[in-house]
Scaffold this active site. Structure first.
Site, PDB file in Angstrom:
ATOM      1  N   GLN A   5      -6.378  -4.651   4.118  1.00  0.00           N
ATOM      2  CA  GLN A   5      -6.906  -3.773   3.088  1.00  0.00           C
ATOM      3  C   GLN A   5      -7.924  -4.578   2.288  1.00  0.00           C
ATOM      4  O   GLN A   5      -7.582  -5.611   1.710  1.00  0.00           O
ATOM      5  CB  GLN A   5      -5.766  -3.304   2.167  1.00  0.00           C
ATOM      6  CG  GLN A   5      -6.170  -2.293   1.100  1.00  0.00           C
ATOM      7  CD  GLN A   5      -6.161  -0.848   1.586  1.00  0.00           C
ATOM      8  OE1 GLN A   5      -5.689  -0.562   2.707  1.00  0.00           O
ATOM      9  NE2 GLN A   5      -6.669   0.056   0.783  1.00  0.00           N
ATOM     10  N   ASN A   7       0.814  -1.205   0.000  1.00  0.00           N
ATOM     11  CA  ASN A   7       0.000   0.000   0.000  1.00  0.00           C
ATOM     12  C   ASN A   7       0.865   1.281   0.000  1.00  0.00           C
ATOM     13  O   ASN A   7       2.024   1.237  -0.384  1.00  0.00           O
ATOM     14  CB  ASN A   7      -1.063  -0.003   1.098  1.00  0.00           C
ATOM     15  CG  ASN A   7      -2.310   0.711   0.599  1.00  0.00           C
ATOM     16  OD1 ASN A   7      -2.404   1.919   0.705  1.00  0.00           O
ATOM     17  ND2 ASN A   7      -3.232  -0.020   0.014  1.00  0.00           N
ATOM     18  N   ARG A   8       0.267   2.400   0.414  1.00  0.00           N
ATOM     19  CA  ARG A   8       0.859   3.707   0.087  1.00  0.00           C
ATOM     20  C   ARG A   8       1.752   4.287   1.173  1.00  0.00           C
ATOM     21  O   ARG A   8       1.515   4.055   2.359  1.00  0.00           O
ATOM     22  CB  ARG A   8      -0.264   4.706  -0.235  1.00  0.00           C
ATOM     23  CG  ARG A   8      -1.014   4.336  -1.506  1.00  0.00           C
ATOM     24  CD  ARG A   8      -2.242   5.194  -1.744  1.00  0.00           C
ATOM     25  NE  ARG A   8      -2.862   4.844  -3.020  1.00  0.00           N
ATOM     26  CZ  ARG A   8      -3.661   3.770  -3.204  1.00  0.00           C
ATOM     27  NH1 ARG A   8      -3.961   2.981  -2.197  1.00  0.00           N
ATOM     28  NH2 ARG A   8      -4.153   3.502  -4.396  1.00  0.00           N
ATOM     29  N   HIS A  51      -1.520 -10.200  -3.133  1.00  0.00           N
ATOM     30  CA  HIS A  51      -2.490  -9.370  -3.854  1.00  0.00           C
ATOM     31  C   HIS A  51      -3.342 -10.163  -4.843  1.00  0.00           C
ATOM     32  O   HIS A  51      -3.624  -9.693  -5.949  1.00  0.00           O
ATOM     33  CB  HIS A  51      -1.729  -8.252  -4.581  1.00  0.00           C
ATOM     34  CG  HIS A  51      -2.494  -6.977  -4.729  1.00  0.00           C
ATOM     35  ND1 HIS A  51      -3.466  -6.788  -5.691  1.00  0.00           N
ATOM     36  CD2 HIS A  51      -2.434  -5.821  -4.049  1.00  0.00           C
ATOM     37  CE1 HIS A  51      -3.944  -5.565  -5.597  1.00  0.00           C
ATOM     38  NE2 HIS A  51      -3.341  -4.952  -4.596  1.00  0.00           N
ATOM     39  N   SER A  52      -3.808 -11.348  -4.460  1.00  0.00           N
ATOM     40  CA  SER A  52      -4.730 -12.075  -5.346  1.00  0.00           C
ATOM     41  C   SER A  52      -6.059 -11.343  -5.424  1.00  0.00           C
ATOM     42  O   SER A  52      -6.552 -10.815  -4.423  1.00  0.00           O
ATOM     43  CB  SER A  52      -4.981 -13.494  -4.823  1.00  0.00           C
ATOM     44  OG  SER A  52      -3.995 -14.373  -5.317  1.00  0.00           O
ATOM     45  N   TYR A  53      -6.620 -11.328  -6.628  1.00  0.00           N
ATOM     46  CA  TYR A  53      -7.984 -10.830  -6.826  1.00  0.00           C
ATOM     47  C   TYR A  53      -8.885 -12.068  -6.846  1.00  0.00           C
ATOM     48  O   TYR A  53      -8.831 -12.870  -7.771  1.00  0.00           O
ATOM     49  CB  TYR A  53      -8.115 -10.123  -8.175  1.00  0.00           C
ATOM     50  CG  TYR A  53      -7.491  -8.754  -8.262  1.00  0.00           C
ATOM     51  CD1 TYR A  53      -6.114  -8.571  -8.154  1.00  0.00           C
ATOM     52  CD2 TYR A  53      -8.277  -7.628  -8.497  1.00  0.00           C
ATOM     53  CE1 TYR A  53      -5.545  -7.320  -8.264  1.00  0.00           C
ATOM     54  CE2 TYR A  53      -7.712  -6.361  -8.619  1.00  0.00           C
ATOM     55  CZ  TYR A  53      -6.348  -6.219  -8.495  1.00  0.00           C
ATOM     56  OH  TYR A  53      -5.786  -4.972  -8.617  1.00  0.00           O
ATOM     57  N   HIS A  79       2.819   0.185  -3.289  1.00  0.00           N
ATOM     58  CA  HIS A  79       3.235  -1.213  -3.487  1.00  0.00           C
ATOM     59  C   HIS A  79       4.700  -1.364  -3.899  1.00  0.00           C
ATOM     60  O   HIS A  79       5.043  -2.156  -4.784  1.00  0.00           O
ATOM     61  CB  HIS A  79       2.328  -1.880  -4.533  1.00  0.00           C
ATOM     62  CG  HIS A  79       0.899  -2.078  -4.088  1.00  0.00           C
ATOM     63  ND1 HIS A  79       0.507  -2.125  -2.778  1.00  0.00           N
ATOM     64  CD2 HIS A  79      -0.258  -2.244  -4.822  1.00  0.00           C
ATOM     65  CE1 HIS A  79      -0.810  -2.319  -2.702  1.00  0.00           C
ATOM     66  NE2 HIS A  79      -1.289  -2.382  -3.924  1.00  0.00           N
ATOM     67  N   GLU A 103      -5.999  -7.951   1.607  1.00  0.00           N
ATOM     68  CA  GLU A 103      -4.548  -7.817   1.769  1.00  0.00           C
ATOM     69  C   GLU A 103      -4.221  -7.628   3.242  1.00  0.00           C
ATOM     70  O   GLU A 103      -4.395  -6.538   3.786  1.00  0.00           O
ATOM     71  CB  GLU A 103      -4.049  -6.610   0.968  1.00  0.00           C
ATOM     72  CG  GLU A 103      -4.375  -6.680  -0.498  1.00  0.00           C
ATOM     73  CD  GLU A 103      -4.398  -5.301  -1.138  1.00  0.00           C
ATOM     74  OE1 GLU A 103      -3.351  -4.645  -1.202  1.00  0.00           O
ATOM     75  OE2 GLU A 103      -5.481  -4.866  -1.565  1.00  0.00           O
ATOM     76  N   ASP A 132     -11.747   0.538  -0.554  1.00  0.00           N
ATOM     77  CA  ASP A 132     -10.298   0.457  -0.791  1.00  0.00           C
ATOM     78  C   ASP A 132      -9.648   1.020   0.471  1.00  0.00           C
ATOM     79  O   ASP A 132      -8.994   2.059   0.447  1.00  0.00           O
ATOM     80  CB  ASP A 132      -9.922   1.263  -2.046  1.00  0.00           C
ATOM     81  CG  ASP A 132      -8.479   1.005  -2.480  1.00  0.00           C
ATOM     82  OD1 ASP A 132      -7.777   0.247  -1.786  1.00  0.00           O
ATOM     83  OD2 ASP A 132      -8.064   1.573  -3.506  1.00  0.00           O
TER      84      ASP A 132
HETATM   85  C1  BGC Z   1      -4.799  -0.537  -3.491  1.00  0.00           C
HETATM   86  C2  BGC Z   1      -5.633   0.067  -4.592  1.00  0.00           C
HETATM   87  C3  BGC Z   1      -4.943  -0.211  -5.892  1.00  0.00           C
HETATM   88  C4  BGC Z   1      -4.815  -1.700  -6.026  1.00  0.00           C
HETATM   89  C5  BGC Z   1      -4.157  -2.150  -7.301  1.00  0.00           C
HETATM   90  C6  BGC Z   1      -4.740  -1.991  -3.719  1.00  0.00           C
HETATM   91  O1  BGC Z   1      -3.980  -2.607  -2.734  1.00  0.00           O
HETATM   92  O2  BGC Z   1      -5.308  -0.230  -2.219  1.00  0.00           O
HETATM   93  O3  BGC Z   1      -5.810   1.446  -4.407  1.00  0.00           O
HETATM   94  O4  BGC Z   1      -5.662   0.316  -6.964  1.00  0.00           O
HETATM   95  O5  BGC Z   1      -4.109  -2.220  -4.960  1.00  0.00           O
HETATM   96  O6  BGC Z   1      -3.234  -1.336  -7.753  1.00  0.00           O
END
Ligand code: BGC
Length: 386
Positions: free
Chosen positions: A322, A115-116, A213-215, A141, A350, A285
């Site tokens: 997250q 994350n940020r 970061h699996s969707y 990330h 996450e 998010d």
């Molecule tokens: C973030 C999102 C981001 C995504 C994919 C997530 O972990 O919180 O803001 O768009 O990852 O990039």
């Protein structure tokens, strides 16, 4: 503040696992169903000629996880529904080339910092470090070439259906201080658990916040959006964000907000409500502050797809999670089997420390000191409901 991590000692009875290294095509593996196995095969080469391997883990119940050395990316994860029908429940691509063209972190190991980090700046040991601002004004990330875009070394783990990915992130990589030696292990058990174990050490104080970061889409990759999935998050509080998705520093109650997932709630029920926080995230998010009752693994979330009956439970040693509802997916990416990934086609859970912790003194620290070990563990357990 010292980084507080929980040491998880897993005692596993030794069971013979077949380890096969071959160059066969993935579809040559139906015989692996019904027994624990680890296989690897070539998956292609990066633009600079690095060989990428694809590992396939199977368990006694026919569950199958594939993960490649590029980014430690889980490319597919096949689990049964309530009638035993298998589906791949993660988004991704069929070929390495498609991954190399760029995507929003599908299935990847995220690091050095999940994350940020606000404005791509933090101070540690009296020195200010500058990182890439690759997400508006912020760092996301791990930067331009985070752990999701490098080739890891890999080895099967003896006696288990498991693969360990290792690498050393050199001092200064993406602006971060210290040589960071990292190991991320994926283990598939016969209890239908996919365990992700993270371990890291450093030779200079550095922020570390690793995640996966699996969707997920429990109806199956490409089977529409996740708005009908029901989610429970074991959290009374979350961390509100500003318009650039940086936490304001507040820790707010979820009660009487669309962020209250303390009981199973359809994701689509409130996601588009007029709400300033939902507006900032373009939906969900945000980081939830998990309710932890003691050390070690604690339940974080439960996801169900009422139609297929597939369920996913998430437990973690981390303090936060997250939940990202795939708000930035917009139909421009075509994934496995030609599936177009439309808005909210998958969601991420996450487990991690809170975003922007290096600049938020009231959040649990993410600074790893030399001589200490970073250890973190998350378990994704798959099942079915009636
Ligand atoms: C973030 C999102 C981001 C995504 C994919 C997530 O972990 O919180 O803001 O768009 O990852 O990039």
């Amino acid at each position: 503040m010292l980084l507080c991590r929980c040491l998880i000692l897993a005692c596993c009875a030794f069971t013979a696992v077949q380890v096969v290294v071959s160059a066969a095509k993935p579809d040559a593996y139906p015989q692996a169903r019904g027994r624990r196995a680890v296989r690897s095969e070539a998956f292609g080469k990066t633009a600079d000629g690095q060989q990428v391997e694809l590992y396939t883990l199977t368990n006694a119940n026919g569950i199958e996880v594939r993960a490649m050395t590029y980014g430690g990316i889980i490319t597919s994860l096949k689990v049964p529904d309530r009638s035993g029908r298998m589906a791949d429940v993660v988004l991704g691509f069929d070929t390495l080339d498609a991954y190399l063209k760029g995507h929003p972190y599908f299935g990847a190991i995220i690091g050095r910092y999940g994350n940020r980090i606000a404005k791509g700046r933090f101070t540690v040991g009296g020195r200010t470090y500058t990182l890439a601002t690759n997400n508006g004004p912020n760092h996301l990330h791990g930067g331009n070439k985070g752990f999701d875009k490098v080739v890891w070394s890999a080895a099967p783990v003896a006696g288990q259906s498991a693969v360990a990915f290792t690498r050393t992130s050199p001092d200064g990589e993406e602006g971060y201080p210290g040589n960071l030696t990292v190991r991320v292990t994926y283990t598939l058990t016969d209890k239908n658990e996919l365990t992700v174990d993270y371990h890291a050490t450093t030779d200079k104080a550095t922020p570390v916040n690793l995640t996966h970061h699996s969707y997920f889409n429990l109806a199956g990759d490409g089977a529409g959006d996740i708005l009908g999935h029901e989610l429970t998050i074991h959290a009374d509080r979350y961390t509100p964000v500003d318009a650039t998705l940086i936490p304001t520093g507040a820790i707010a109650p979820v009660q009487r907000t669309p962020f209250d997932f303390r009981t199973p709630t359809a994701i689509g029920m409130r996601i588009d409500q007029p709400d300033e926080q939902l507006k900032n995230g373009k939906g969900y998010d945000h980081n939830w502050v998990l309710t932890r009752r003691g050390a070690g693994l604690q339940p974080a979330a439960r996801l169900t797809d009422p139609a297929s009956g597939r369920t996913l439970e998430v437990a973690t040693t981390e303090p936060g999670m997250q939940f990202y509802a795939g708000n930035f997916l917009d139909g421009t990416l075509t994934g496995k089997g030609g599936h177009v990934y439309k808005h909210r086609a998958g969601l991420c859970l996450e487990t991690q420390h809170f975003p922007d912790s290096p600049n938020q003194p009231s959040f649990p620290s993410t600074i790893l000191q030399p001589g200490l070990e970073y250890r973190s563990k998350t378990v994704f357990t798959f099942g079915v409901s009636k």
